[in-house]
Every structure is written in structure tokens, then in C-alpha cells.
Design a protein around this motif. Structure first.
Motif, PDB file in Angstrom:
ATOM      1  N   CYS A 279      -0.594  -6.340  17.715  1.00  0.00           N
ATOM      2  CA  CYS A 279       0.287  -5.190  17.490  1.00  0.00           C
ATOM      3  C   CYS A 279       1.144  -5.408  16.240  1.00  0.00           C
ATOM      4  O   CYS A 279       1.348  -4.476  15.443  1.00  0.00           O
ATOM      5  CB  CYS A 279       1.161  -4.977  18.716  1.00  0.00           C
ATOM      6  SG  CYS A 279       2.178  -3.489  18.641  1.00  0.00           S
ATOM      7  N   LEU A 280       1.624  -6.625  16.049  1.00  0.00           N
ATOM      8  CA  LEU A 280       2.388  -6.931  14.831  1.00  0.00           C
ATOM      9  C   LEU A 280       1.518  -6.769  13.591  1.00  0.00           C
ATOM     10  O   LEU A 280       1.977  -6.301  12.546  1.00  0.00           O
ATOM     11  CB  LEU A 280       2.925  -8.363  14.915  1.00  0.00           C
ATOM     12  CG  LEU A 280       4.070  -8.604  15.903  1.00  0.00           C
ATOM     13  CD1 LEU A 280       4.359 -10.096  16.026  1.00  0.00           C
ATOM     14  CD2 LEU A 280       5.328  -7.867  15.473  1.00  0.00           C
ATOM     15  N   HIS A 281       0.239  -7.151  13.718  1.00  0.00           N
ATOM     16  CA  HIS A 281      -0.693  -6.973  12.597  1.00  0.00           C
ATOM     17  C   HIS A 281      -0.868  -5.490  12.273  1.00  0.00           C
ATOM     18  O   HIS A 281      -0.985  -5.110  11.094  1.00  0.00           O
ATOM     19  CB  HIS A 281      -2.038  -7.607  12.960  1.00  0.00           C
ATOM     20  CG  HIS A 281      -3.079  -7.472  11.893  1.00  0.00           C
ATOM     21  ND1 HIS A 281      -3.043  -8.210  10.722  1.00  0.00           N
ATOM     22  CD2 HIS A 281      -4.172  -6.679  11.806  1.00  0.00           C
ATOM     23  CE1 HIS A 281      -4.077  -7.880   9.970  1.00  0.00           C
ATOM     24  NE2 HIS A 281      -4.777  -6.951  10.606  1.00  0.00           N
ATOM     25  N   ALA A 282      -0.887  -4.656  13.310  1.00  0.00           N
ATOM     26  CA  ALA A 282      -0.985  -3.208  13.084  1.00  0.00           C
ATOM     27  C   ALA A 282       0.229  -2.690  12.324  1.00  0.00           C
ATOM     28  O   ALA A 282       0.109  -1.879  11.398  1.00  0.00           O
ATOM     29  CB  ALA A 282      -1.122  -2.483  14.423  1.00  0.00           C
ATOM     30  N   TYR A 283       1.416  -3.151  12.690  1.00  0.00           N
ATOM     31  CA  TYR A 283       2.625  -2.747  11.959  1.00  0.00           C
ATOM     32  C   TYR A 283       2.595  -3.259  10.519  1.00  0.00           C
ATOM     33  O   TYR A 283       3.082  -2.592   9.602  1.00  0.00           O
ATOM     34  CB  TYR A 283       3.864  -3.275  12.675  1.00  0.00           C
ATOM     35  CG  TYR A 283       4.346  -2.410  13.816  1.00  0.00           C
ATOM     36  CD1 TYR A 283       4.696  -1.080  13.594  1.00  0.00           C
ATOM     37  CD2 TYR A 283       4.460  -2.919  15.104  1.00  0.00           C
ATOM     38  CE1 TYR A 283       5.138  -0.278  14.634  1.00  0.00           C
ATOM     39  CE2 TYR A 283       4.906  -2.119  16.158  1.00  0.00           C
ATOM     40  CZ  TYR A 283       5.243  -0.795  15.915  1.00  0.00           C
ATOM     41  OH  TYR A 283       5.679  -0.001  16.945  1.00  0.00           O
ATOM     42  N   ALA A 284       2.049  -4.450  10.327  1.00  0.00           N
ATOM     43  CA  ALA A 284       2.022  -5.038   8.983  1.00  0.00           C
ATOM     44  C   ALA A 284       1.079  -4.297   8.050  1.00  0.00           C
ATOM     45  O   ALA A 284       1.245  -4.356   6.831  1.00  0.00           O
ATOM     46  CB  ALA A 284       1.611  -6.507   9.068  1.00  0.00           C
ATOM     47  N   ASN A 285       0.092  -3.568   8.605  1.00  0.00           N
ATOM     48  CA  ASN A 285      -0.916  -2.912   7.771  1.00  0.00           C
ATOM     49  C   ASN A 285      -0.793  -1.399   7.753  1.00  0.00           C
ATOM     50  O   ASN A 285      -1.721  -0.714   7.341  1.00  0.00           O
ATOM     51  CB  ASN A 285      -2.316  -3.306   8.248  1.00  0.00           C
ATOM     52  CG  ASN A 285      -2.661  -4.743   7.922  1.00  0.00           C
ATOM     53  OD1 ASN A 285      -3.043  -5.073   6.810  1.00  0.00           O
ATOM     54  ND2 ASN A 285      -2.495  -5.621   8.895  1.00  0.00           N
ATOM     55  N   THR A 286       0.334  -0.889   8.220  1.00  0.00           N
ATOM     56  CA  THR A 286       0.545   0.547   8.176  1.00  0.00           C
ATOM     57  C   THR A 286       1.547   0.903   7.089  1.00  0.00           C
ATOM     58  O   THR A 286       2.375   0.085   6.700  1.00  0.00           O
ATOM     59  CB  THR A 286       1.052   1.064   9.540  1.00  0.00           C
ATOM     60  OG1 THR A 286       1.160   2.483   9.481  1.00  0.00           O
ATOM     61  CG2 THR A 286       2.411   0.471   9.877  1.00  0.00           C
ATOM     62  N   ASN A 287       1.427   2.124   6.593  1.00  0.00           N
ATOM     63  CA  ASN A 287       2.344   2.607   5.564  1.00  0.00           C
ATOM     64  C   ASN A 287       3.424   3.520   6.142  1.00  0.00           C
ATOM     65  O   ASN A 287       4.108   4.218   5.398  1.00  0.00           O
ATOM     66  CB  ASN A 287       1.566   3.366   4.483  1.00  0.00           C
ATOM     67  CG  ASN A 287       0.627   2.464   3.719  1.00  0.00           C
ATOM     68  OD1 ASN A 287       0.947   1.312   3.450  1.00  0.00           O
ATOM     69  ND2 ASN A 287      -0.543   2.973   3.368  1.00  0.00           N
ATOM     70  N   GLU A 288       3.550   3.525   7.443  1.00  0.00           N
ATOM     71  CA  GLU A 288       4.523   4.406   8.081  1.00  0.00           C
ATOM     72  C   GLU A 288       5.942   3.908   7.821  1.00  0.00           C
ATOM     73  O   GLU A 288       6.177   2.705   7.660  1.00  0.00           O
ATOM     74  CB  GLU A 288       4.253   4.474   9.583  1.00  0.00           C
ATOM     75  CG  GLU A 288       2.897   5.086   9.920  1.00  0.00           C
ATOM     76  CD  GLU A 288       2.635   5.088  11.407  1.00  0.00           C
ATOM     77  OE1 GLU A 288       3.599   4.905  12.166  1.00  0.00           O
ATOM     78  OE2 GLU A 288       1.475   5.262  11.801  1.00  0.00           O
ATOM     79  N   PRO A 289       6.897   4.825   7.778  1.00  0.00           N
ATOM     80  CA  PRO A 289       8.286   4.402   7.537  1.00  0.00           C
ATOM     81  C   PRO A 289       8.819   3.555   8.684  1.00  0.00           C
ATOM     82  O   PRO A 289       8.461   3.765   9.844  1.00  0.00           O
ATOM     83  CB  PRO A 289       9.043   5.733   7.416  1.00  0.00           C
ATOM     84  CG  PRO A 289       8.169   6.741   8.109  1.00  0.00           C
ATOM     85  CD  PRO A 289       6.763   6.281   7.901  1.00  0.00           C
ATOM     86  N   LYS A 290       9.665   2.584   8.317  1.00  0.00           N
ATOM     87  CA  LYS A 290      10.327   1.693   9.275  1.00  0.00           C
ATOM     88  C   LYS A 290       9.343   0.848  10.084  1.00  0.00           C
ATOM     89  O   LYS A 290       9.667   0.393  11.193  1.00  0.00           O
ATOM     90  CB  LYS A 290      11.233   2.493  10.216  1.00  0.00           C
ATOM     91  CG  LYS A 290      12.353   3.226   9.491  1.00  0.00           C
ATOM     92  CD  LYS A 290      13.407   3.715  10.441  1.00  0.00           C
ATOM     93  CE  LYS A 290      14.544   4.403   9.688  1.00  0.00           C
ATOM     94  NZ  LYS A 290      15.275   3.487   8.797  1.00  0.00           N
ATOM     95  N   ALA A 291       8.144   0.635   9.547  1.00  0.00           N
ATOM     96  CA  ALA A 291       7.174  -0.214  10.256  1.00  0.00           C
ATOM     97  C   ALA A 291       7.667  -1.654  10.325  1.00  0.00           C
ATOM     98  O   ALA A 291       7.481  -2.338  11.341  1.00  0.00           O
ATOM     99  CB  ALA A 291       5.818  -0.146   9.553  1.00  0.00           C
TER     100      ALA A 291
END
Length: 916
Positions: free
Chosen positions: A374-386
């Protein structure tokens, strides 16, 4: 076999190898004396008659009793061929033939329904004994299909009845498992060679499954050939191995209706049609690694089905691995909101595992892999406040670990590295400080608790360096170099986990390239030289590659070095030389050549435009010869156009533009804006007209949406700098056109500060009878449009007042211009958003000299001079302006001395804020 062996043989000394050695000796003797199974046989040699009759003939799929001379003719499936009446007809090639082929031909050539019991038994025995031999799977496939045909035969002979009793799904499983193993090997080979996996084995497995299913339907009901869940599971897994998740899903849907909405019967545990965790895990695994657009959604639907079946009472059991596979699919999908959905799954796991600690729900407790994915998903997204969400999830892991609520979810090095990566890619304010704070936290934890795997490695440091490199903050490049030096120090002290690698150096070089600091080209070349020295000393992890060399070229391109073109050319030649010598890691790619072209385009040297064009032609030629990845794009063509315009080669630029329109990439708005800008800088009387011609080309050929605010503002600036008599009228016409297009919603090109500045400057150079008042009106209009005050526009208004003709203009016009200048001068000094520049004072002094006289003139000049030296903005041009327009007494009063005065004799603090 009764032969005498001397005690000096190896098998007489080593007891444990005796049986094996005797078996080998018997086989060797058998091969010498008896012909291999083939179309013909060779008579035994008289001297070895005792060894000529072993009990079994070892073929690749069957064992057959020894044939006696008085035996009946062998069956078609027998591996012992009929003896030839002429032994001298035996061919050496027959002795080397396969043991299998003649028997296959025999069983396949026998009509359906006429196989005898012995042939069927031998075939089944061979399939069971050789089920692990994947190389002969096609042979076994043919034999099994023939046996299935025998089962479904309408003949009343003994063969079909015996086959119906002896043939079952176990034989089908044996052959399908061979295909599954081959699919797994194909997947492994494709990963190693980065190629598409071979799906033919999975397709053959499905063909065999369909063949058995069709035969089963002929027999009717559930029979010995009816494929069940395990049968489908093998084929599903074969497709899953090669990444064909859609096909695996299709097979699942074929058998799913048998249980999807059915409550299991009491004997469901032994039911052939039952949902199993293994079947659904294979499909989940396929979707998790398929990288198809809908893979995450499909994986989530599979998980929902498993949960539904579990609620119905089926023995299927959900485990942590199933949830982790769905989280992995979400992490790799790149869909908006995928990371948040992954975190929701973790929340669901937490609820399931904390309801009753003694229930099976504890088997779905999230582990470190769940959180890390899940942390990897946050690290590879361009969404704000990821990055903020990733750090919050990391803090949650630490809290769960400290409270002991779940086992195996303690944050490890992967967890912290993912959050550092999230911050490095966020571009948020303070990202560098947060990344470094996490790095320092990792070091503290590793010192306090040696059992936890939290010691930073090179990935940790590289993530922090990437955060600094992408931040573009002041001192970012220096911080990267400091971290690189710290990594080198730790590595020399024995910490091999943090030894700098190629990524470390490339990240530092990139930080230099985008820093805007001085001498970035030289500093990047020095780092590259360090890498090359280390690699020559045997440090393989810092091997310079194409990315490193291209990053250095980018740093050279962005430097102010006048020799940038020559240095880039030398570095490119070095790369090509190493590549020709066999070093595949430094082969120049598209980005390499494009960056060199950019160096040529930005070089102040003469003749670099031709070199840029030659390199562009070389890329085009190689692309036409097959190296399609080197085909130049619009950016490369635009860079060459920029090189031509910098050298004033407008005819060559037009020729290249014509080539682009005919057979190259079509010119874009950016391409034509480069040509418009070139005419702006030419200051030719026709510059505005020529620039507007490119603007018309954008509107005429590609529609009005091809032009933007930059296009119109650049045309306005071209008219402003052209000194043409009608420059202001044409600029005003374009300005009004911008207002109309924007108000009608056709184009979002509302004039900005640059647009107003260009228009007012065009007014300053025009013959307008009342420039000062018109400039004031435009300034008020700009403020009413919502734009903030700007010193450049304020100075443009002062320039309009300074450019009035003091002799020919009416007294009222000149007094109006002085009044506008005084108001603007006062506004500049009172405003909190504007700071005066040396242009402000130079222009105001000019207005005073042209309009004011007598005591008023002296008071205005004296007041402005005090403000000028107080702000440290007295420059040589302003000094010369005063020195040539003021009377000597006033100069003596201003400068505090008489006689001839030079600018160097003045106090330095009077000009301390002059930067150019």
C-alpha cells in the motif's frame, strides 16, 4: 543376470552402488545384444546369449514382457516389434530410433474399439510412470486422447469396456500438469529475456480439457472423464503462469455456476465440483501481475466472490495472501484512488482480525507486505497529499507494532524507503525536510533495535537525494553532493549497505543540471570522471551508463559555459567510441542526441546551428534504416530551429519549417512561437508583420486553438520593438482581438502582465499625441482586470512619459506627462509589492529634464536623487544623465564636490544594489 564379475570392479568395493552399477551393466549388455525397440530386430549374438533376455524393455512410456519365439504376434501397442525374416535387413538408423514412435503409430492406427486389454493397460501404465517427463507431453497427449476415444466407442468389444473402467481424470491431470510445468518454464524464460511468454502450452492444456469434457458429455452425467475443480484449476494455473488472466477468468466462469450460488451439501468436502482456495488464488495471482487496465477491478471482484462463497458455507478459506494479491494489483494499476482503495482493504483486514482473536479471521491479519504494498501504491501515484497519507500509514504501522495488536507488521527498511520515495516524488513544500527526517529516524531505530531491519541502504539515501534534486531549492545540488560524500564515507568505514551506486551519481548530476548554479557543467563532468575512475578500479556498482552521460550532457546544456557545444560533442564522441568497442551500457539513445542538439542550439558559438542540423539528419537517417527509437520528434526539430534563429539564419529556419510541414513532424504552437520570438529579437521594422504572419499560420491551418497567450504577447512585443510608425496601432489591434476571443470563450488568452507591458512599450515608441495619459489609462485597466502591480509595467508607463517630444508637444500634454510620471513614481515607492529599479530613476530624471524647469526641476531631481542613492540604485547611465543635464551648482550640491567627477569616485553604497 548370472554373469561372473571380478571382485576388483567398483561395485564389489562400494556396496551402496552395487545395485545401480549392476543395473547399468545389464542395460549396457542389453543394448549391445538386443536391438533397440524399432521397426526391425537384430538377432542375439551367440557369445552373449545369457544376457540377451532381460525381463523388461525400457521405453520412454511402457514396460512390456520379454517376447518368446513361440509367442503370438505382439499387440499394436507393444514396444517389441515383429522380428524380421531377414536379419541382414536391419539398418543402423533403426537401432537409434525412438522406443515410442512405432508403438504410438500402432495404437493410433488401430481402429477405435479394437484395442485389446493388454494394450490399454500398457498405455495407462506408461502414462503413470512417465507423468513427470514434460519433453514427451505431446506423445502422452495423443495416447490419452486415443484412450478417451476408446472409452466413448460404441463397440461391444473388450477394449472400450476395459478403457471405461481404467481411464479416469487422474490420467488427464498427469498430462495437464506437464503442460502447466511447461507454461511455468516459458514464463520464467520470458522474464529472464524480457520477452512475451509462450502461451501455446496453456492453450494445448485447454484443448485437452475441452476434448475430455466433450467425451464426458457423450457418456452422460458425471463420469470418470468429467473434469472437476482440480482439473480446471490446473489449466487455470497454466494460463496464470504466462500472465493470461483474461483466459484464466474465462475458464473460471465456465465452472463457477456449479457452486457460486449453491449452499454446499454435507458431502461437499469430497465433491468433485467445489470451490478451492488454490483455484481462486491462481486467478488472483494472474490479475495481480497482469498489468491490464482492469486488472485491479477484476482482482477485487475475485476477492468478493471468495468472501461470498465463504459466507455460503464453502470450505474455501480467505487468507492474508489473497488480500495482499488484491493490494498488489491496485498498487500496480496506476488508477486514480488505487492507493486509497488498498488502504481500505487493510482497514477491512484489521476489522476481520480483531473481532475474535480465536476465530479463523486472525488468518487475514495484515502483515508488513500488506502495508508495504500500500505504501508502494502511494509512492507511485501523482495524487495530491499522497506523501502525507503514506507517512500517516507508516505511523499507523509503528503504533500497531508498539501496541502489539498485530504480528509481523513492524515497519522495515522497505516501509521507510517507500515513504521517502513518496516524498521525493510529491514536489510538495517541505518534502526534502520530511524525507531527511525519515532517513534520520531509520538510523536511530537501527541503533536502538538491532533486530529490526531498518538500517538505511543506498535506496534510502538515493530517495532523499531525489527529493533534493526535484525540489529545485537553493542549495539542493550542494546537499546532494554532501549526501553522496557521506555515503562514500560510510562505505569506506565498512557499511556496504550504503555504498553509492550509479543511481546515486546520476541523481546528483541531475540535481546539478536543474539547480541553475554556476559551473554545473564542470561539476557534472568531475562527478562523471570520479565514476569512471572507480569503475576502472573494479567498483562495478558505479558503472557509468547512458543515463549518467545524458545527465551530464543536460548539465552542460543548462550551464553558461561558452564552450558547451564543444564539450557536448566530445562527450558524445566518447560514448559512440565506447559503444563501438562493445560497451552496450553507454549506447547513445534518443535523449542523448536530443540533449546534444539542445547544447548546439544554446551555444553562443557560430556554426553550431549547422552541426545541430547535421545531427538531426543523422538521427533521421538511422531511423529510416531501422533504428526507429532514434526518430527525431518535434522537440528536436524545434531545437534546431532555435539554433538557426539565434544565428539569424532565418532562411534556413524557413527551409526546415517547410520540410517539417511536408514530411517531418508537424509544427506545433511551440515551434512557431520560437520563430515569432526570433523576429521579436531582430528589431527589424517589419518584425511585427513577419511575426503576425506566423500567428496567422497557426490560426489558418490548425484553428484558433493553436495560438496561445505567448503567441499573441510575442507578436505584441515584436511590434513594440520594431519602431515602425504604425506599431502601436497594430499592437492595439492584436490586444483587442485577445480580449474579444477571451470574452467569447473561444480561447483562454486573457492578457497578462507581459501583454500589458508589451502594449505600453509599443505606445512609448509610437507617435501617439498623449502617451502619458494613454499609458495611465492602460495601467488602470490592468489593475481593474485583477492583475497585480508590477515594476516592469510601472517603468513602461514612465517610459511613455519620458518619450514625449518636449519641444513640439503642447504645454498641457507635457504637464500631463509630468503629472503621470510623478504619480507613478510615488506609487512605486509607496507600494509593498513593487521595488524601484535603476530604470525607474533614469526614466524619471529624463521626464524631469524634458518637462520641468527652474526651481521645480531642482526640487524634483534633488528629491529623486536622495531616494536613488538611499536605495543603492545609482548606475553609470543615470550618473551620465545627471552630469550632462544639470547645472554645476546643483551637481555640486548633489555629489558634494565640485570640478570634474567620475563615477568611480562616488561612494560604493550609492550603487550597491546594481546587479548588472
Amino acid at each position: 543376470n548370472g554373469d561372473e564379475r571380478p571382485q576388483s570392479r567398483p561395485w564389489a568395493i562400494h556396496r551402496r552402488g552395487t545395485a545401480k552399477m549392476r543395473s547399468r551393466a545389464a542395460n549396457v549388455a542389453f543394448r549391445r545384444v538386443v536391438a533397440p525397440c524399432g521397426p526391425r530386430s537384430i538377432a542375439p549374438r551367440p557369445a552373449a546369449a545369457a544376457l540377451a533376455a532381460p525381463r523388461l524393455c525400457r521405453s520412454s512410456f511402457s514396460t512390456v514382457p520379454r517376447a518368446r519365439p513361440d509367442e503370438a504376434e505382439p499387440t499394436p501397442f507393444s514396444t517389441v516389434p515383429r522380428a524380421s525374416s531377414r536379419p541382414d535387413e536391419a539398418d543402423p538408423s533403426d537401432r537409434a530410433a525412438s522406443h515410442v514412435r512405432p508403438s504410438i503409430d500402432g495404437i493410433l492406427s488401430t481402429p477405435v474399439g479394437e484395442l485389446d486389454k493388454a494394450s490399454i493397460d500398457n498405455a495407462i501404465r506408461s502414462l503413470k510412470e512417465n507423468r513427470r517427463k514434460t519433453k514427451d507431453v505431446s506423445t502422452y497427449d495423443q495416447i490419452l486422447r486415443r484412450l478417451i476415444d476408446e472409452c466413448t466407442s460404441d463397440s461391444d468389444g473388450p477394449g472400450p469396456l476395459h478403457a471405461a473402467e481404467a481411464v479416469g481424470v487422474e490420467l488427464l491431470h498427469d498430462v495437464l500438469q506437464c503442460y502447466r510445468s511447461l507454461s511455468s518454464n516459458a514464463a520464467q524464460f520470458s522474464r529472464q529475456n524480457r520477452a512475451s511468454p509462450d502461451k501455446s502450452y496453456a492453450q494445448k492444456a485447454e484443448d485437452l480439457l475441452n476434448y475430455a469434457e466433450e467425451a464426458s458429455s457423450k457418456l452422460g452425467g458425471v463420469n470418470m472423464l468429467t473434469p472437476g475443480t482440480d482439473t480446471y484449476g490446473i489449466v487455470v494455473e497454466a494460463y496464470a503462469k504466462v500472465g493470461d488472466a483474461a483466459k484464466a477468468e474465462e475458464l473460471l466462469q465456465r465452472i463457477e455456476p456449479k457452486w457460486l450460488n449453491e449452499t454446499p451439501s454435507p458431502g461437499a468436502k469430497n465433491d468433485r465440483f467445489r470451490p478451492t482456495s488454490k483455484l481462486y488464488t491462481s486467478i488472483l495471482n494472474a490479475w495481480a501481475f497482469s498489468r491490464q487496465p482492469n486488472s485491479a477491478r477484476m482482482a477485487e471482484s475475485i476477492l468478493e466472490k471468495m468472501s461470498h462463497l465463504q459466507r455460503l458455507g464453502h470450505t474455501l478459506e480467505l487468507r492474508t495472501i489473497h488480500y495482499n494479491l488484491v493490494i498488489n494489483a491496485l498498487a500496480k494499476s496506476g488508477e486514480p484512488g488505487a492507493a486509497a482503495r488498498a488502504e481500505q482493504i487493510i482497514d477491512h483486514m484489521m476489522r476481520e482480525c480483531t473481532v475474535d482473536p480465536s476465530s479463523p479471521g486472525t488468518r487475514v491479519a495484515p502483515d508488513s507486505r500488506s502495508f508495504n504494498t500500500c505504501l508502494h501504491a502511494y509512492a507511485n501515484t501523482n495524487e495530491p497529499k499522497a506523501a502525507e497519507k503514506a507517512e500517516a500509514l507508516l505511523n499507523r504501522m509503528e503504533d500497531l507494532h508498539q501496541k502489539g495488536l498485530t504480528k509481523g507488521c513492524a515497519p522495515n527498511r522497505i516501509s521507510y524507503n517507500n515513504v521517502i520515495t513518496a516524498w521525493s516524488r510529491s514536489g510538495a513544500k517541505g518534502a526534502t525536510e520530511r524525507a531527511e527526517a525519515i532517513l534520520n529516524h531509520m538510523q536511530r531505530i537501527s541503533e536502538m533495535d538491532k533486530s529490526r531491519d531498518t538500517l538505511p541502504n543506498e535506496v534510502s539515501f538515493n530517495g532523499v537525494m531525489a527529493a533534493w534534486g526535484s525540489s529545485r531549492e537553493k542549495g539542493a545540488a550542494l546537499r546532494c553532493q554532501t549526501l553522496l560524500a557521506h555515503m562514500t564515507k560510510l562505505c569506506r568505514e565498512g557499511n556496504k549497505e550504503v555504498c553509492p551506486d550509479t543511481v546515486s551519481y546520476s541523481t546528483t548530476i541531475h540535481a546539478l543540471a536543474v539547480s541553475g548554479e554556476k559551473n554545473v557543467g564542470e561539476r557534472a563532468l568531475a562527478l562523471l570522471q570520479s565514476m569512471e575512475n572507480l569503475y576502472q578500479q573494479g567498483v562495478k556498482r558505479v558503472r557509468p551508463n547512458t543515463v549518467c552521460y545524458t545527465a551530464v550532457l543536460n548539465a552542460i546544456s543548462k550551464s553558461q559555459d561558452p564552450d558547451k557545444a564543444k564539450k557536448a560533442e566530445i562527450l558524445l564522441q566518447r560514448m559512440e567510441s565506447m559503444a563501438n568497442d562493445g560497451n552496450a551500457s553507454v549506447i547513445p539513445n534518443f535523449m542523448t542526441y536530443s540533449t546534444v542538439i539542445d547544447c548546439y542550439a544554446k551555444s553562443p558559438e557560430k556554426g553550431t546551428a549547422k552541426k545541430a542540423r547535421d545531427l538531426l539528419n543523422e538521427m533521421t537517417r538511422r531511423a529510416q534504416e531501422g533504428e526507429l527509437e532514434l526518430a527525431p520528434n518535434i522537440n528536436a526539430y524545434t531545437a534546431v530551429l532555435d539554433a538557426y534563429t539565434r544565428e539569424g539564419l532565418m532562411e534556413d529556419a524557413e527551409e526546415l519549417l517547410q520540410e517539417m510541414e511536408e514530411r517531418g513532424p508537424k509544427p506545433t504552437r511551440v515551434t512557431l512561437n520560437v520563430l515569432i520570438k526570433a523576429h521579436c529579437q531582430s528589431r527589424h521594422p517589419l518584425a511585427g508583420v513577419r511575426a503576425e504572419a506566423y500567428l496567422d499560420r497557426m490560426i489558418g491551418k490548425e484553428g484558433v486553438f493553436a495560438a496561445d497567450r505567448i503567441s499573441y504577447s510575442s507578436c505584441l512585443d515584436a511590434y513594440a520593438k520594431s519602431n515602425a510608425p504604425d506599431a502601436y496601432e497594430n499592437a492595439r489591434r492584436l490586444f483587442d482581438s485577445m480580449l474579444e476571443l477571451d470574452s467569447n470563450g473561444v480561447l483562454q488568452i486573457k492578457p497578462n502582465k507581459i501583454t500589458y507591458s508589451s502594449l505600453i512599450n509599443a505606445l512609448a515608441r509610437s507617435n501617439h499625441p498623449n502617451k502619458g495619459q494613454e499609458a495611465k489609462r492602460l495601467h488602470i485597466e490592468m489593475k481593474e482586470s485583477g492583475l497585480e502591480e508590477d515594476i516592469i509595467i510601472a517603468n513602461a508607463v514612465l517610459r511613455c512619459c519620458a518619450n514625449i517630444d518636449g519641444e513640439a508637444g503642447s504645454k498641457a500634454v507635457r504637464r500631463a506627462a509630468l503629472q503621470v510620471a510623478m504619480e507613478m513614481f510615488e506609487l512605486i515607492h509607496k507600494s509593498k509589492k513593487m521595488r524601484p529599479s535603476y530604470h525607474t530613476y533614469l526614466l524619471f530624471f529624463t521626464v524631469c529634464h524634458k518637462v520641468s524647469t527652474g526651481r521645480e526641476h531642482e526640487q524634483l531631481v534633488e528629491m529623486a536623487f536622495k531616494l536613488c542613492i538611499a536605495n543603492g540604485l545609482l548606475d553609470p547611465r543615470t550618473f551620465r544623465n545627471l552630469n550632462s543635464n544639470l547645472p554645476r551648482p546643483l551637481l555640486r550640491r548633489l555629489f558634494g564636490r565640485g570640478g570634474r567627477i567620475s563615477f568611480k569616485q562616488l561612494p560604493k553604497e550609492w550603487s550597491e544594489r546594481i546587479t548588472n
